[in-house]
Design a protein around this motif. Structure first.
Motif, mmCIF file in Angstrom:
data_model
loop_
_atom_site.group_PDB
_atom_site.id
_atom_site.type_symbol
_atom_site.label_atom_id
_atom_site.label_comp_id
_atom_site.label_asym_id
_atom_site.label_seq_id
_atom_site.Cartn_x
_atom_site.Cartn_y
_atom_site.Cartn_z
ATOM 1 N N GLN A 248 -7.172 3.774 4.434
ATOM 2 C CA GLN A 248 -7.871 5.080 3.847
ATOM 3 C C GLN A 248 -7.841 5.261 2.499
ATOM 4 O O GLN A 248 -8.697 5.831 2.067
ATOM 5 C CB GLN A 248 -6.783 6.204 4.458
ATOM 6 C CG GLN A 248 -6.745 6.355 5.895
ATOM 7 C CD GLN A 248 -5.652 7.465 6.563
ATOM 8 O OE1 GLN A 248 -4.821 7.901 5.791
ATOM 9 N NE2 GLN A 248 -6.061 7.746 7.619
ATOM 10 N N SER A 249 -6.934 4.575 1.706
ATOM 11 C CA SER A 249 -6.853 4.805 0.444
ATOM 12 C C SER A 249 -7.948 3.675 -0.220
ATOM 13 O O SER A 249 -8.486 4.432 -1.449
ATOM 14 C CB SER A 249 -5.345 4.275 -0.236
ATOM 15 O OG SER A 249 -4.464 5.210 0.202
ATOM 16 N N ASP B 25 -10.997 5.850 0.125
ATOM 17 C CA ASP B 25 -11.041 7.030 -0.990
ATOM 18 C C ASP B 25 -11.403 6.553 -2.080
ATOM 19 O O ASP B 25 -12.276 7.381 -2.711
ATOM 20 C CB ASP B 25 -9.503 7.475 -0.842
ATOM 21 C CG ASP B 25 -9.327 8.386 0.449
ATOM 22 O OD1 ASP B 25 -10.349 8.814 1.054
ATOM 23 O OD2 ASP B 25 -8.023 8.608 0.719
ATOM 24 N N ALA C 43 -15.330 5.895 -2.284
ATOM 25 C CA ALA C 43 -15.902 6.792 -1.352
ATOM 26 C C ALA C 43 -17.539 6.774 -1.591
ATOM 27 O O ALA C 43 -18.041 7.261 -0.595
ATOM 28 C CB ALA C 43 -15.485 8.333 -1.808
#
Length: 235
Positions: A52-53, A56, A59
């Motif tokens: 997820q990081s 992110d 993005a």
């Protein structure tokens, strides 16, 4: 009788301290926050948070998905720090290798603090550095072999690339070397060979003179041939 009781008590205390000393010694690495390799699962919360990081941070690009976990370590530090070297797909440059560290404190009541990123996330194309590794092999072998003509790699060798924190390692096999038409310069030992041979291609019908395998390592400095083996053995 009292003297015997005192002696027995002291003996019990000595045994207890000896046991505690062994326990501390056995767990010293963990107590001191030693970093150890481990085998995570793609569904582990720390791994999910790491992916997820990564997404992110990038993005603006297409979403990346996990291909495999190349290397992972854990370290006890007021919780645990998990360091991952992960192969991902979906980026603009195709498959990439990302390095990410996750600090895990799952007991915290504030969910936003349970998992945090330590250091910066870095992602690079999976095969970045291959050209430099092959150049390093050509330089190494041409310096080692006292031939009249420069030799170059003719084919596309088999390459296994492994990255871990602070190091790149290339295990390259089936390296076919052929002569070029360029005569070695008398200054080749003092010159960057890649500049001397960049305009010396191998002809399509050139014979393969030797087949090699090599391990090339980059750890802070230049790409370096760590080991090699050739058949026939020129030197």
């Amino acid at each position: 009788m009292c003297n015997c009781l005192f002696k027995n008590t002291m003996k019990s205390v000595s045994v207890l301290f000896a046991f505690l000393a062994l326990l501390v010694a056995a767990n010293a690495k963990t107590l001191l926050g030693g970093e150890e390799a481990y085998s995570p699962n793609a569904k582990d919360e720390e791994v999910v948070f790491a992916m997820q990081s990564i997404n992110d941070k990038y993005a603006n690009d297409a979403s990346r998905t996990l291909v495999k976990i190349i290397h992972a370590t854990s370290q006890v530090v007021e919780g645990s720090i998990f360091r991952y070297t992960i192969e991902v797909t979906g980026g603009a440059d195709g498959n990439e290798v990302c390095e990410v560290s996750v600090w895990s404190q799952p007991w915290l009541t504030d969910a936003s603090l349970r998992y945090q990123i330590v250091d910066d996330i870095t992602c690079r194309p999976l095969y970045s550095g291959v050209t430099q590794a092959l150049d390093a092999i050509e330089k190494f072998l041409n310096r080692r072999w006292f031939n009249t003509y420069y030799m170059r790699i003719k084919n596309s060798p088999a390459i296994l690339q492994v990255r871990s924190y602070g190091e790149e390692r290339f295990k390259i096999s089936k390296i076919e070397m052929s002569y070029t038409s360029c005569i070695k310069s008398t200054a080749f030992a003092l010159t960057d060979i890649s500049e001397l041979i960049k305009d010396c291609p191998v002809e399509a019908d050139a014979d393969v003179e030797v087949t090699c395998s090599a391990t090339v390592v980059k750890s802070g400095g230049p790409y370096t041939v760590e080991s090699h083996q050739c058949e026939p053995n020129f030197a």
